[in-house]
Design an enzyme around this catalytic site. Sequence first.
Site, mmCIF file in Angstrom:
data_model
loop_
_atom_site.group_PDB
_atom_site.id
_atom_site.type_symbol
_atom_site.label_atom_id
_atom_site.label_comp_id
_atom_site.label_asym_id
_atom_site.label_seq_id
_atom_site.Cartn_x
_atom_site.Cartn_y
_atom_site.Cartn_z
ATOM 1 N N ASP A 442 0.872 -1.165 0.080
ATOM 2 C CA ASP A 442 -0.160 -0.086 -0.144
ATOM 3 C C ASP A 442 0.886 1.289 -0.045
ATOM 4 O OD1 ASP A 442 -2.912 -1.183 0.964
ATOM 5 O OD2 ASP A 442 -1.374 -2.190 1.851
ATOM 6 N N ILE A 444 3.529 1.662 -1.715
ATOM 7 C CA ILE A 444 4.429 1.882 -3.060
ATOM 8 C C ILE A 444 4.145 3.025 -3.909
ATOM 9 C CG2 ILE A 444 3.035 0.582 -4.797
ATOM 10 C CD1 ILE A 444 5.674 -1.082 -5.532
ATOM 11 N N HIS A 486 -2.454 -1.667 4.956
ATOM 12 C CA HIS A 486 -1.601 -2.786 5.170
ATOM 13 C C HIS A 486 -1.898 -4.244 4.324
ATOM 14 C CE1 HIS A 486 -1.089 0.100 8.395
ATOM 15 N NE2 HIS A 486 0.405 -0.300 8.293
#
Length: 694
Positions: A442, A444, A486
């Site tokens: 999440d 990136i 996450h």
Amino acid sequence: MPQAIADKKRSVTDIEMEILLRAYERMCTARRMAETYDENREVCSKYVHSTSRGHEAIQLAAGFQLTGDDYASLYYRDESMLLGMGLEPYELMLQLMAKRDDPFSGGRSYYGHPSLKRPGFPVIPHQSSATGMQAIPSTGMAQGIAYLESQKLLKGKKKPIVLCSLGDGSVTEGEVAEAFQMAVLKKLPILFLVQDNGWGISATGNEMRTNDAYEYAAGFKGLERRRVDGSDFAESYLSVKEAIAFVREKRAPLLLHATCPLLGHHTSGVRKEWYRGDDLAEHEKKDPLKKLRKYLRQAGVDEPTLTAIEAKAAAKVKADYEKALASPDPDLDDFNSHEFAPTSVTEERGQRVPEGGEKVVMVDAALHAVEEILKTYPESLFYGQDVGRRLGGVFREAATLAQKYGDERVFNTPIQEAYIIGSTAGMSAVGCKPIVEIQFADYIWPGLNQLVEELSKSCYLTKGKFPVQSLIRVPIGAYGGGGPYHSGSVESTLLTIRGIKIVYPSNAADMKGLLKAAFLDPNPVVMLEHKGLYWSKVPGTLEAKTIEPDADYIVPLGKARIVEEADASADESTAVIITYGMGVYWAKEASKNFEGRVEIIDLRTLNPIDWDAVVESVKKHNRAFVLTEEPLLNSFAESLAGRISKECFQHLDAPVWTLGAANLPAVPLNVDLERMMLPNAEKVAVELENLLRY
């Protein structure tokens, strides 16, 4: 303390006359090139370009003084810097016209976008047109040089530096701040040359910023700052000389802010007469060419000598233009070469199940693989958020590595995903082999710009000169209430990026073998590692824990694995489930209800995909089921199902089945809501029964 150069006028007598005359000749060349492009707009404006008019003095000052041991990242207006380095007008014109023999990209990239590996010249890796984005790869180069120096791995006695050239308008980009931050944090040998002409396309500096780059840089403690009149060659040459000497000797960063006039168009597509008005006349007063000519006359150079230089430059530009115009266009059969650099890893080797081996969980297999890499390859290093010695990664995937291999090789970064990813392009260019980690999939997204613009296109746009060796590890996936930030799956987005490889292991043995192959691959590889499989704690995932392969084990990218076979000769219908990651375990559990009737393919690598294995199984079983953890709509799974439907149509006895998560924007925190959203073995079994009955 950082301070500006003292306000003393530089004198032409401080510089050898040969250098001054060479600068004048190059300035005349740059001016005549710009004039030629305007005079031949039908040809020269076919592709958008910028010229260096107004910036010649500071650019030549830098181009003259970089050495063949140095590295540079230029921006699209740095034509005169290339001339100063020794590039010929003909070579630049080949790129302008997108010709076959363009030495940078073979007709693939814009004018002023160099990529050069030539003895005696600074190394210039690829950089994109994305304004300011070169600051991170440039700083990555400097960090790579600093690392190699710390390990005594640099050849020769030279002290290479990196020049990062930027326009002042680009310094407002957040990624430039990340580069400045790392440059001072790690005390890196990089010179940030900022050229300020007061414009950003049609917006003035006053519209775009509250301070210029020199003032802004004051916020980065440890960044030496200096100013210079970038239209004055003498001042520019001596200021650049001092700046390079500082960086080369102190091994520390410096920002040189050069004010310049803008005498040309922003680009050939955004012409100065459209919006500049009276501003043009003011800028003309600071023309570097006129200033240098005046200096030379005062120094005793006679008019015939200067006129002869001008005539010689004009003749050279004319001849080179005609030569470039007549040169061949690219070979169209070669349009798709160099998507990837070839890898040496083409076969599985080593022992997957060594005698006497012990079972390990996936996270330990990865840890051991990285440790074996660090032990074998001194140019390798591992960095990211929280992977340093105190914690060793939030999943303990780097535990003890910093203690064993030192803080220069295994270290924490700031919370800067763009830097973590983009710096690997620079690291690779100087000969390092970086392994980096994005803490959760999440997270990136801030790094996507660097991944797309700087890493993925480099090999193709440089015709193979600068593939980026970069292994990017990304924990991914949902389980047990990880919540919306996450638990996400991002593979479909990543798979739309050409020029990168995507790996997704589902067990410890593949984790180790694929990680080794990904490290040795000369291309950018994103390794997606399902955190729900790391410790085999999720019910049904015990088989992710395997015997650990030996240190020589390696699995080539692009090879799927059949984890469960089915008997296609049986009287009942059979099917193949094509999946990866957690989907492997949902499929295995669901298949227990259909003994002998379900084949399961673990793709292991999503790009390149093992299409032959998929086709072979579909032909054998005539029914295909694509299973993913991602929301299904517009996903990789749907794309793969569509390809199977098209290319295997005559072999199918049923529509290609698909199953994925519900089409929601995030994974909810509550575990029961999470269960409702995600696939599981029970949901797979229901859909599998429908497919087999069809």
